[in-house]
Motif scaffolding. Structure first.
Motif, mmCIF file in Angstrom:
data_model
loop_
_atom_site.group_PDB
_atom_site.id
_atom_site.type_symbol
_atom_site.label_atom_id
_atom_site.label_comp_id
_atom_site.label_asym_id
_atom_site.label_seq_id
_atom_site.Cartn_x
_atom_site.Cartn_y
_atom_site.Cartn_z
ATOM 1 N N GLU A 192 0.832 -1.210 0.000
ATOM 2 C CA GLU A 192 0.000 0.000 0.000
ATOM 3 C C GLU A 192 0.862 1.254 0.000
ATOM 4 O O GLU A 192 1.592 1.480 -0.932
ATOM 5 C CB GLU A 192 -0.982 -0.046 1.172
ATOM 6 N N GLU A 193 0.800 2.052 1.059
ATOM 7 C CA GLU A 193 1.507 3.334 1.071
ATOM 8 C C GLU A 193 2.861 3.262 1.780
ATOM 9 O O GLU A 193 3.421 4.280 2.144
ATOM 10 C CB GLU A 193 0.629 4.393 1.722
ATOM 11 N N SER A 194 3.394 2.067 1.962
ATOM 12 C CA SER A 194 4.662 1.953 2.678
ATOM 13 C C SER A 194 5.850 1.674 1.759
ATOM 14 O O SER A 194 6.903 1.279 2.201
ATOM 15 C CB SER A 194 4.566 0.866 3.754
ATOM 16 N N LEU A 195 5.675 1.898 0.454
ATOM 17 C CA LEU A 195 6.751 1.689 -0.509
ATOM 18 C C LEU A 195 7.199 3.031 -1.066
ATOM 19 O O LEU A 195 6.394 3.802 -1.580
ATOM 20 C CB LEU A 195 6.272 0.777 -1.647
ATOM 21 N N PHE A 196 8.484 3.309 -0.937
ATOM 22 C CA PHE A 196 9.059 4.578 -1.370
ATOM 23 C C PHE A 196 10.172 4.325 -2.380
ATOM 24 O O PHE A 196 10.903 3.348 -2.278
ATOM 25 C CB PHE A 196 9.667 5.323 -0.174
ATOM 26 N N LEU A 197 10.299 5.232 -3.338
ATOM 27 C CA LEU A 197 11.430 5.224 -4.267
ATOM 28 C C LEU A 197 12.266 6.457 -3.973
ATOM 29 O O LEU A 197 11.729 7.556 -3.815
ATOM 30 C CB LEU A 197 10.944 5.239 -5.716
ATOM 31 N N SER A 198 13.574 6.275 -3.906
ATOM 32 C CA SER A 198 14.476 7.362 -3.548
ATOM 33 C C SER A 198 15.561 7.516 -4.607
ATOM 34 O O SER A 198 16.345 6.590 -4.831
ATOM 35 C CB SER A 198 15.116 7.067 -2.186
ATOM 36 N N PRO A 199 15.622 8.681 -5.285
ATOM 37 C CA PRO A 199 16.653 8.873 -6.308
ATOM 38 C C PRO A 199 18.051 8.937 -5.699
ATOM 39 O O PRO A 199 18.246 9.481 -4.614
ATOM 40 C CB PRO A 199 16.273 10.213 -6.951
ATOM 41 N N ILE A 200 19.001 8.360 -6.403
ATOM 42 C CA ILE A 200 20.392 8.342 -5.952
ATOM 43 C C ILE A 200 21.067 9.662 -6.315
ATOM 44 O O ILE A 200 20.959 10.133 -7.445
ATOM 45 C CB ILE A 200 21.153 7.173 -6.607
ATOM 46 N N THR A 201 21.766 10.234 -5.345
ATOM 47 C CA THR A 201 22.617 11.399 -5.597
ATOM 48 C C THR A 201 23.963 10.885 -6.094
ATOM 49 O O THR A 201 24.585 10.043 -5.448
ATOM 50 C CB THR A 201 22.816 12.232 -4.318
ATOM 51 N N VAL A 202 24.402 11.359 -7.249
ATOM 52 C CA VAL A 202 25.670 10.919 -7.838
ATOM 53 C C VAL A 202 26.738 11.953 -7.488
ATOM 54 O O VAL A 202 26.662 13.107 -7.910
ATOM 55 C CB VAL A 202 25.554 10.773 -9.375
ATOM 56 N N TYR A 203 27.704 11.528 -6.694
ATOM 57 C CA TYR A 203 28.768 12.436 -6.257
ATOM 58 C C TYR A 203 29.916 12.440 -7.255
ATOM 59 O O TYR A 203 30.338 11.395 -7.748
ATOM 60 C CB TYR A 203 29.275 12.038 -4.871
ATOM 61 N N SER A 204 30.429 13.637 -7.541
ATOM 62 C CA SER A 204 31.581 13.802 -8.417
ATOM 63 C C SER A 204 32.871 13.703 -7.622
ATOM 64 O O SER A 204 33.921 13.374 -8.152
ATOM 65 C CB SER A 204 31.547 15.171 -9.110
ATOM 66 N N ASP A 205 32.755 14.026 -6.345
ATOM 67 C CA ASP A 205 33.928 14.096 -5.492
ATOM 68 C C ASP A 205 33.499 13.734 -4.081
ATOM 69 O O ASP A 205 32.323 13.857 -3.724
ATOM 70 C CB ASP A 205 34.497 15.518 -5.519
ATOM 71 N N SER A 206 34.446 13.306 -3.278
ATOM 72 C CA SER A 206 34.124 13.048 -1.879
ATOM 73 C C SER A 206 34.057 14.385 -1.137
ATOM 74 O O SER A 206 34.561 15.396 -1.609
ATOM 75 C CB SER A 206 35.180 12.142 -1.250
#
Length: 159
Positions: free
Chosen positions: A97-111
């Motif tokens: 039901e409403e307990s599924l989330f999609l989270s976009p990945i942040t792509v890091y160029s540098d640490s």
């Protein structure tokens, strides 16, 4: 924290009317169930194998645990192997039901030093690839009716 310390910790905080949320990759399923029974809100955020993606067998087991124990399931969305929702999840999405989330990945160029991410800094974050991941996550949320989970600490610069 070690697992042995989590049960009394969650129990003590729950006794003080605090809500405790624990995010985990879902490896230690029996312990997760015990923590959920103690009142913790469990967010299962599994990681995919770089070449093979999500394991259908493992994902099916995580979905079953999430449904049975009222846990949340958060999936990362980005480039392969994170570019789609696993079939095992789609087959059981109606149970979540409403307990599924999609989270976009942040792509890091540098640490970066410390624990403060910053999506606004083009030297730190590959903004083009990150924007693609946000668009893909939004597209999949609209397609399947899931919720979008944003990593707001990266936008607000919160440690």
């Amino acid at each position: 924290l070690q697992y042995e310390n989590l049960i009394p910790f969650v129990d003590a905080l729950s006794g003080l009317d605090y809500l405790v949320q624990i995010e985990t990759n879902g490896v230690y399923l029996p312990q997760l169930i015990e923590l959920a029974e103690e009142g913790a809100i469990i967010v299962i955020s599994p990681k995919a194998h770089r070449e093979h993606g999500y394991s259908d067998t493992h994902m099916k087991k995580l979905v079953e645990v999430a449904v049975k124990n009222s846990c949340y399931l958060k999936l990362l969305i980005g480039g392969p192997p994170y570019d789609d929702v696993p079939i095992a999840v789609l087959d059981h999405a109606h149970k979540l039901e409403e307990s599924l989330f999609l989270s976009p990945i942040t792509v890091y160029s540098d640490s970066y030093e410390g624990e403060i991410g910053n999506s606004w800094d083009p030297r730190l974050v590959n903004q083009i690839e990150t924007a693609k991941n946000h668009a893909r996550a939004a597209e999949l949320c609209l397609k399947y009716g899931f919720r979008l989970s944003m990593q707001m600490h990266n936008f607000c610069r919160i440690p």
